[in-house]
Motif scaffolding. Structure first.
Motif: not given
Length: 254
Positions: A151, A155-156, A158-160, A195, A211
């Motif tokens: 994870e 950057k994201n 959860k949405t990916n 990051e 991102a």
């Protein structure tokens, strides 16, 4: 020795964006390229002091890999010896006295995961290919492996979670690769770094907002951990939707 790996998203395109200056500034012993998107004869690239090796996809303007090296190899191998996967120019292997250098452009599972089954089959035969090399001498694998492992590698998360490059299936295959006796060199030196990404979509100002995803790697046999000096993501370099990744080693003969 310095190794660089970079998905250039079209070698002819990046050459128009001052690639040769970046190449000279990075001054690598080995410079590995993914996604050349070209055929033989479409680019005359002058790189004094370097030998050039290319593997082209049968499909025009698609995939493709290259290695530029200061050190003449003992042998050069293209592809992995499995006809189903050997028509997209995805792998080049150079043999040296102390190691194999393998550059790889892993198949993307695609929108809607249409190519996930192909990708999973690729993972199995490619990991077997690496293991066969590793029996005789250590492996230095680099390239766009098209997976964010954990994870913290995007950057994201959860949405990916169900998107190409971050499915459970793809992540588990990368875990399995490490379990076979290999080291994710960036995480070896930076286990908790966040990051730190190597690819950003061209949409939504993703790079400006950092991102991104970490999908470009140097993965090495555990047996040469003692030879690893540094592993970095060169996010100061522009010209592609990816940035280069870098590995520095010591004590390996070429």
């Amino acid at each position: 020795m310095k190794f660089i790996s970079w998905n250039v998203n079209g070698l002819r395109a990046v050459v128009k964006k001052d690639f040769t200056t970046t190449f000279t500034d990075l001054d690598a012993d080995f410079f590995c390229i993914q996604e050349t998107k070209m055929q033989a004869g479409q680019l005359d690239l002058e790189l004094p002091g370097y030998e050039q090796y290319y593997n082209y996809a049968e499909r025009k303007g698609y995939s493709g890999t290259a290695i530029f090296t200061k050190h003449h190899p003992l042998a050069v191998t293209y592809d992995i010896g499995v006809p189903e996967y050997d028509h997209e120019g995805r792998v080049i292997t150079l043999e040296y006295p102390d190691f194999y250098l393998v550059t790889c452009y892993t198949p993307n599972s695609g929108s809607g995961l249409k190519r996930l089954d192909f990708r999973m089959g690729w993972e199995d035969v490619f990991q077997d290919y690496l293991d066969k090399l590793n029996i005789s001498k250590p492996v230095i694998l680099c390239g766009d492996l098209n997976v964010a492992h954990e994870e913290i590698d995007l950057k994201n998360p959860k949405t990916n979670h169900k998107n190409a490059g971050f499915t459970d299936d793809e992540r588990e295959k990368f875990t399995a690769l490490l379990g076979r006796g290999y080291t994710d060199t960036f995480r070896y030196f930076n286990p908790d770094a966040t990051e730190q990404y190597s690819w950003w979509s061209y949409r939504f100002h993703a790079r400006d907002n950092n991102a991104g995803w970490r999908i470009d790697y140097f993965v090495t046999s555990n047996s040469i951990q003692k030879n690893l000096e540094t592993a970095e993501i060169r996010n100061d370099v522009f010209g592609s939707d990816h940035c280069p990744v870098e590995l520095v080693t010591t004590g390996l003969n070429v």
